[in-house]
Design a protein around this motif. Structure first.
Motif, PDB file in Angstrom:
ATOM      1  N   MET A 100       0.927  -1.155   0.084  1.00 25.86           N
ATOM      2  CA  MET A 100      -0.002  -0.077   0.135  1.00 25.86           C
ATOM      3  C   MET A 100       0.947   1.314  -0.177  1.00 25.86           C
ATOM      4  SD  MET A 100      -2.805   1.399   2.865  1.00 25.86           S
ATOM      5  CE  MET A 100      -3.805   2.899   2.287  1.00 25.86           C
ATOM      6  N   VAL A 101       0.585   2.250  -0.647  1.00 29.43           N
ATOM      7  CA  VAL A 101       1.040   3.413  -0.780  1.00 29.43           C
ATOM      8  C   VAL A 101       0.404   4.522  -0.388  1.00 29.43           C
ATOM      9  CG1 VAL A 101       2.578   5.070  -2.188  1.00 29.43           C
ATOM     10  CG2 VAL A 101       2.565   2.760  -2.563  1.00 29.43           C
ATOM     11  N   ILE A 102       0.926   5.527   0.530  1.00 30.31           N
ATOM     12  CA  ILE A 102       0.077   6.579   0.960  1.00 30.31           C
ATOM     13  C   ILE A 102       0.888   7.771   0.570  1.00 30.31           C
ATOM     14  CG2 ILE A 102      -0.936   7.788   2.928  1.00 30.31           C
ATOM     15  CD1 ILE A 102      -1.114   5.458   4.312  1.00 30.31           C
ATOM     16  N   SER A 103       0.249   8.468  -0.258  1.00 34.14           N
ATOM     17  CA  SER A 103       1.058   9.726  -0.835  1.00 34.14           C
ATOM     18  C   SER A 103       0.210  10.994  -0.987  1.00 34.14           C
ATOM     19  CB  SER A 103       1.651   9.386  -2.335  1.00 34.14           C
ATOM     20  OG  SER A 103       0.461   9.051  -3.108  1.00 34.14           O
ATOM     21  N   CYS A 104       0.699  12.140  -1.537  1.00 35.05           N
ATOM     22  CA  CYS A 104      -0.034  13.285  -1.675  1.00 35.05           C
ATOM     23  C   CYS A 104      -0.726  13.101  -2.911  1.00 35.05           C
ATOM     24  CB  CYS A 104       1.060  14.352  -1.457  1.00 35.05           C
ATOM     25  SG  CYS A 104       0.330  16.020  -1.352  1.00 35.05           S
ATOM     26  N   CYS A 105      -1.674  14.169  -2.829  1.00 34.85           N
ATOM     27  CA  CYS A 105      -2.681  14.486  -3.837  1.00 34.85           C
ATOM     28  C   CYS A 105      -2.113  15.306  -5.087  1.00 34.85           C
ATOM     29  CB  CYS A 105      -3.824  15.114  -3.503  1.00 34.85           C
ATOM     30  SG  CYS A 105      -5.115  14.370  -2.321  1.00 34.85           S
ATOM     31  N   ASP A 106      -0.951  15.798  -4.616  1.00 30.18           N
ATOM     32  CA  ASP A 106      -0.231  16.680  -5.605  1.00 30.18           C
ATOM     33  C   ASP A 106       0.087  16.001  -6.920  1.00 30.18           C
ATOM     34  OD1 ASP A 106       2.073  18.063  -6.687  1.00 30.18           O
ATOM     35  OD2 ASP A 106       2.283  19.164  -5.010  1.00 30.18           O
ATOM     36  N   SER A 107      -0.330  16.863  -7.866  1.00 31.36           N
ATOM     37  CA  SER A 107      -0.415  16.225  -9.285  1.00 31.36           C
ATOM     38  C   SER A 107       1.030  15.706  -9.772  1.00 31.36           C
ATOM     39  CB  SER A 107      -0.979  17.327 -10.510  1.00 31.36           C
ATOM     40  OG  SER A 107      -0.271  18.345 -10.337  1.00 31.36           O
TER      41      SER A 107
ATOM     42  N   ILE B 168      -3.279   2.072  -3.838  1.00 31.46           N
ATOM     43  CA  ILE B 168      -2.636   3.561  -3.420  1.00 31.46           C
ATOM     44  C   ILE B 168      -3.969   4.589  -2.835  1.00 31.46           C
ATOM     45  CG2 ILE B 168      -1.983   5.584  -4.481  1.00 31.46           C
ATOM     46  CD1 ILE B 168      -0.783   4.038  -6.858  1.00 31.46           C
ATOM     47  N   HIS B 169      -3.448   5.154  -1.838  1.00 35.84           N
ATOM     48  CA  HIS B 169      -4.483   6.168  -1.189  1.00 35.84           C
ATOM     49  C   HIS B 169      -3.448   7.481  -1.066  1.00 35.84           C
ATOM     50  CE1 HIS B 169      -7.556   7.904   1.438  1.00 35.84           C
ATOM     51  NE2 HIS B 169      -6.696   8.243   2.125  1.00 35.84           N
ATOM     52  N   ARG B 170      -4.242   8.472  -1.636  1.00 29.51           N
ATOM     53  CA  ARG B 170      -3.742   9.934  -1.675  1.00 29.51           C
ATOM     54  C   ARG B 170      -4.593  10.936  -1.018  1.00 29.51           C
ATOM     55  NH1 ARG B 170      -1.414  10.534  -7.745  1.00 29.51           N
ATOM     56  NH2 ARG B 170      -0.359  12.352  -6.650  1.00 29.51           N
ATOM     57  N   ASN B 171      -4.043  11.897  -0.251  1.00 26.96           N
ATOM     58  CA  ASN B 171      -4.630  12.876   0.374  1.00 26.96           C
ATOM     59  C   ASN B 171      -3.653  14.083   0.376  1.00 26.96           C
ATOM     60  OD1 ASN B 171      -3.018  12.452   3.027  1.00 26.96           O
ATOM     61  ND2 ASN B 171      -4.176  10.790   3.422  1.00 26.96           N
ATOM     62  N   ILE B 172      -4.282  15.115   0.984  1.00 25.61           N
ATOM     63  CA  ILE B 172      -3.442  16.384   1.310  1.00 25.61           C
ATOM     64  C   ILE B 172      -2.438  16.119   2.141  1.00 25.61           C
ATOM     65  CG2 ILE B 172      -3.297  18.820   1.939  1.00 25.61           C
ATOM     66  CD1 ILE B 172      -4.704  18.457  -0.415  1.00 25.61           C
ATOM     67  N   ALA B 173      -0.910  16.249   1.770  1.00 30.03           N
ATOM     68  CA  ALA B 173       0.429  16.139   2.544  1.00 30.03           C
ATOM     69  C   ALA B 173       0.664  14.724   2.996  1.00 30.03           C
ATOM     70  CB  ALA B 173       0.151  17.127   3.754  1.00 30.03           C
ATOM     71  N   ASN B 174      -0.004  13.682   2.323  1.00 34.22           N
ATOM     72  CA  ASN B 174       0.213  12.370   2.830  1.00 34.22           C
ATOM     73  C   ASN B 174       0.257  11.953   4.199  1.00 34.22           C
ATOM     74  OD1 ASN B 174       2.832  13.484   1.484  1.00 34.22           O
ATOM     75  ND2 ASN B 174       3.313  12.799   3.331  1.00 34.22           N
ATOM     76  N   LEU B 175      -1.028  12.380   4.747  1.00 35.42           N
ATOM     77  CA  LEU B 175      -1.068  12.267   6.252  1.00 35.42           C
ATOM     78  C   LEU B 175      -1.978  10.997   6.660  1.00 35.42           C
ATOM     79  CD1 LEU B 175      -1.502  15.950   7.344  1.00 35.42           C
ATOM     80  CD2 LEU B 175       0.476  14.567   7.548  1.00 35.42           C
ATOM     81  N   VAL B 176      -1.660  10.574   7.792  1.00 36.19           N
ATOM     82  CA  VAL B 176      -2.248   9.332   8.589  1.00 36.19           C
ATOM     83  C   VAL B 176      -3.043   9.829   9.749  1.00 36.19           C
ATOM     84  CG1 VAL B 176      -2.341   7.311   9.564  1.00 36.19           C
ATOM     85  CG2 VAL B 176      -1.322   7.396   7.035  1.00 36.19           C
TER      86      VAL B 176
END
Length: 215
Positions: A43-50, A67-75
């Motif tokens: 699983m990769v958690i990364s930023c939404c940044d294009s 893959i899960h993306r969100n603002i600033a790759n935060l958990v």
């Protein structure tokens, strides 16, 4: 629904190009994924940044990464409070249902979310302090990281906070009981990376985040 519009023509053309090339050349693989289900190894958690494209960075094929993306790759911390938690739900599914072997948090340089958090915490972005700011309330997750970098020289703080965004996420992952159990049993490993989007380099955290080395 009157609010819907046709897909932009440039995207339609790209889709047809993909369907005629990549899909056509690998159609049996796509059908196998559809029929047998996904079995991603990581699983990769990364930023939404294009500008952050983890499948390209690692040369990953379809079906390889969850893959899960969100603002600033935060958990966020583990908080089963009955509210909706998209990131927490994705982690639960990856670890408990898909049984991924690796969970990788990928941060990056020039992160707008991290810069916003720094501005908010330092008093330079009062609009993010408003209760109605979704971005501000999400970036509250990174406040502990800001507390660890606020005494550094001003010019070093944002870059340090970009790394803290990854380390805070790793720390919060370990508050999930099922993540901790999988890590302690050796079934899951956690990895912390920062991608320099200008240089194309990857830094990896070692020694609990006290040291960062280039891969």
């Amino acid at each position: 629904m009157q609010t819907l519009s046709p897909l932009p023509q440039y995207l339609t053309k790209r889709y047809h190009g993909w369907k005629a090339t990549s899909y056509a050349e690998n159609s049996s693989w796509f059908r196998r994924l559809a029929n047998e289900g996904q079995r991603p190894r990581a699983m990769v958690i990364s930023c939404c940044d294009s500008r952050v494209h983890v499948t390209s960075i690692f040369g990953a094929d379809s079906g390889e990464f969850f893959i899960h993306r969100n603002i600033a790759n935060l958990v966020p911390p583990y908080a089963p409070d009955g509210l909706q938690h998209g990131t927490s739900a994705a982690i639960e599914y990856a670890v408990q249902a898909l049984k991924v072997a690796h969970l990788i948090v990928v941060g990056h340089t020039r992160c707008g979310g991290v810069a916003g958090c720094h501005a908010m915490c330092s008093g330079a972005a009062p609009e993010l302090e408003e209760k109605t700011s979704f971005v501000g309330r999400w970036m509250d997750i990174l406040r502990p990281g800001y507390d660890r970098v606020k005494d550094l020289p001003a010019e070093d703080q944002v870059a340090a906070l970009e790394r803290e965004a990854v380390l805070v996420s790793i720390e919060n992952l370990m508050t999930f009981p099922f993540v901790r159990a999988a890590v302690e049993s050796g079934e899951l490993s956690l990895h912390a990376l920062v991608n320099d989007i200008a240089e194309g380099t990857l830094l990896q955290a070692e020694e609990g985040g006290r040291r960062w080395v280039q891969i």
